[in-house]
Design an enzyme around this catalytic site. Structure first.
Site, PDB file in Angstrom:
ATOM      1  N   GLY A 117       1.033   3.300  -6.032  1.00  0.00           N
ATOM      2  CA  GLY A 117       2.796   3.322  -5.901  1.00  0.00           C
ATOM      3  C   GLY A 117       3.406   2.292  -4.605  1.00  0.00           C
ATOM      4  N   SER A 121      -0.895  -3.134  -6.368  1.00  0.00           N
ATOM      5  CA  SER A 121      -0.910  -3.423  -7.511  1.00  0.00           C
ATOM      6  C   SER A 121      -2.267  -2.674  -8.416  1.00  0.00           C
ATOM      7  CB  SER A 121      -1.584  -4.344  -7.807  1.00  0.00           C
ATOM      8  OG  SER A 121      -0.309  -5.574  -7.405  1.00  0.00           O
ATOM      9  N   ASP A 167      -0.485 -10.577  -9.911  1.00  0.00           N
ATOM     10  CA  ASP A 167      -1.165  -9.682  -9.812  1.00  0.00           C
ATOM     11  C   ASP A 167      -2.040  -9.523 -10.468  1.00  0.00           C
ATOM     12  OD1 ASP A 167       0.966  -8.633  -7.731  1.00  0.00           O
ATOM     13  OD2 ASP A 167       2.020  -7.348  -9.147  1.00  0.00           O
ATOM     14  N   TYR A 228      13.410  -4.219 -11.087  1.00  0.00           N
ATOM     15  CA  TYR A 228      13.172  -4.893 -10.858  1.00  0.00           C
ATOM     16  C   TYR A 228      13.199  -5.271 -12.266  1.00  0.00           C
ATOM     17  CZ  TYR A 228       8.530  -7.879 -10.947  1.00  0.00           C
ATOM     18  OH  TYR A 228       7.652  -9.041 -11.291  1.00  0.00           O
TER      19      TYR A 228
HETATM   20  C1  GLA Z   1       5.587  -7.356  -8.370  1.00  0.00           C
HETATM   21  C2  GLA Z   1       4.980  -8.165 -10.022  1.00  0.00           C
HETATM   22  C3  GLA Z   1       4.509  -8.862  -9.647  1.00  0.00           C
HETATM   23  C4  GLA Z   1       5.856 -10.247  -8.781  1.00  0.00           C
HETATM   24  C5  GLA Z   1       5.819  -8.907  -7.462  1.00  0.00           C
HETATM   25  C6  GLA Z   1       6.721  -9.674  -6.146  1.00  0.00           C
HETATM   26  O1  GLA Z   1       4.288  -6.861  -7.553  1.00  0.00           O
HETATM   27  O2  GLA Z   1       3.741  -7.261 -10.584  1.00  0.00           O
HETATM   28  O3  GLA Z   1       4.414 -10.067 -10.549  1.00  0.00           O
HETATM   29  O4  GLA Z   1       6.894 -10.385  -9.165  1.00  0.00           O
HETATM   30  O5  GLA Z   1       6.501  -7.581  -7.288  1.00  0.00           O
HETATM   31  O6  GLA Z   1       6.544 -10.542  -5.972  1.00  0.00           O
END
Ligand code: GLA
Length: 386
Positions: A117, A121, A167, A228
């Site tokens: 969190g 990633s 990521d 998102y």
């Molecule tokens: C998250 C998503 C990525 C990317 C970022 C923003 O980490 O998993 O794919 O879109 O946000 O850059």
């Protein structure tokens, strides 16, 4: 890990694999617009001890979980049916099978030092650890880029998060001492399966007396909460209104005319994506010259764009950026999806302690929890450890 695996599963693991978290240097909210990103892999990683099984049981245990073994059928995984952390490893087995790979049962024991969190990633690391362990356990013929695309499909269609590919590519394909300059627009070479174009750009700021600090604001970041998805949908709507395949196809010269044609709420988002793609290209040119210090202002400009145009920063990330820059950082920005998570700051080594102290003091004065701060180096992508 091997001893604990034996204690939990009563058998010996075949090996131990590892896949890292990441920070993105620049190029935020560009990946689902088919644009550019520039992440590094972190030394913090998800490790998995694993063995294949003769049956189709998928048994999952995590040190960070609730001390139970999740027992699933690899052949009967259904998107949406697994709701705990186990959805992420299960999603990869599902995506491998969907792609036609022989992916049967396995016992998997996880341990991670990637903060969850925190916008670092941890879920992509979990996915990529499973993907690379399965590649070896089941002798699957997959490149690291293909592993990343399978992990992204897993997260999109099984875990239900409509993320881009950054990521997973960072976790699967980074190399130590370099950032990954990735063009997220898939390209078909000679009519073959789509591939992603990328290049490893040396990133060793320590050689120039610089430190890349990661400041975890401890504001929980959750990409599954719909914000998102709404941003992604807004960008796709803007591209459609402009008659473009993706916002990647818009450049700065045509931006003013494009803004005239868009509804007011979409314009600033589009401006961010266009300016951010340019910042990635400028950053790569500087890293190619070995001029790491000049990256600083690009980071800070990227943050301003995320704060004012894309509007995904928050009080804590803005405060961390401002306090770090005021205390001597060459530049700073939030990294990852936003709504909290972590900030990166590029700092001369002699200012490291002052920047850390200034950010902490600013947080305490504002009534926030003290942030967690650590220095990051560009580490290797997913690999077998033993
Ligand atoms: C998250 C998503 C990525 C990317 C970022 C923003 O980490 O998993 O794919 O879109 O946000 O850059």
């Amino acid at each position: 890990m091997r001893d604990e695996f034996e204690r939990i599963f009563g058998a010996t693991p075949t090996g131990v694999w590892s896949a890292p978290g990441r920070v993105n240097l620049i190029g935020e909210h560009t990946d689902y617009n088919e644009g550019f990103v520039l992440p590094i892999a972190l030394p913090q990683a998800v490790k998995v001890a694993a063995r294949a099984r003769d049956d189709d049981r998928l048994r999952l245990y995590s040190v960070q979980g609730d001390d139970v073994v999740t027992d699933l059928s690899a052949a009967q995984l259904v998107p949406g049916a697994v709701t705990s952390w186990a959805a992420y490893p299960a999603s990869v087995v599902w995506a491998l099978r969907e792609a036609g790979h022989r992916a049967g049962g396995a016992d998997l024991y996880f341990d991670s030092d990637v903060p969850g969190g925190a916008g670092l990633s941890s879920s992509a690391a979990l996915e990529c650890a499973v993907a690379i362990a399965y590649r070896d356990l089941y002798r699957l013929d997959l490149t690291s880029d293909e592993l990343a695309l399978i992990a992204q499909r897993a997260e999109n269609d099984f875990a239900g998060v409509p993320c881009g590919v950054m990521d997973q590519m960072a976790s699967a394909s980074c190399v130590a001492g370099a950032a990954l300059f990735l063009d997220t627009r898939p390209r078909s070479v000679d009519g073959g399966a789509p591939v992603l174009t990328h290049r490893h750009v040396p990133f060793r700021p320590d050689e120039q007396g610089l430190v890349l600090l990661v400041i975890d604001t401890r504001v929980k970041h959750d990409l599954g909460d719909g914000a998102y998805a709404a941003l992604r949908a807004g960008c796709e709507r803007a591209a459609e209104l402009l008659g473009l395949a993706a916002l990647r196809d818009l450049d700065a010269a045509r931006l003013p005319a494009a803004l005239d044609r868009l509804p007011a709420e979409l314009g600033p988002m589009v401006r961010h994506v266009v300016s951010e793609n340019e910042r990635v290209e400028r950053a790569v040119a500087l890293l190619d010259k070995g001029d790491f210090a000049a990256l600083g202002p690009i980071l800070t400009a990227g943050h301003a764009s995320l704060r004012d145009d894309f509007r995904v920063s928050c009080a804590e990330t803005d405060l961390a950026v401002d306090a770090a820059v005021a205390a001597g950082a060459l530049g700073a920005r939030m990294t990852g999806g936003g709504f909290g998570g972590s900030v990166i700051a590029l700092v001369p080594r002699e200012s490291e302690a002052a920047v850390e102290a200034a950010v902490e003091a600013a947080f305490l004065a504002a009534g926030h929890l003290a942030p967690r701060v650590f220095a990051a180096t560009a580490a290797a992508g997913a690999h077998r450890e033993s």
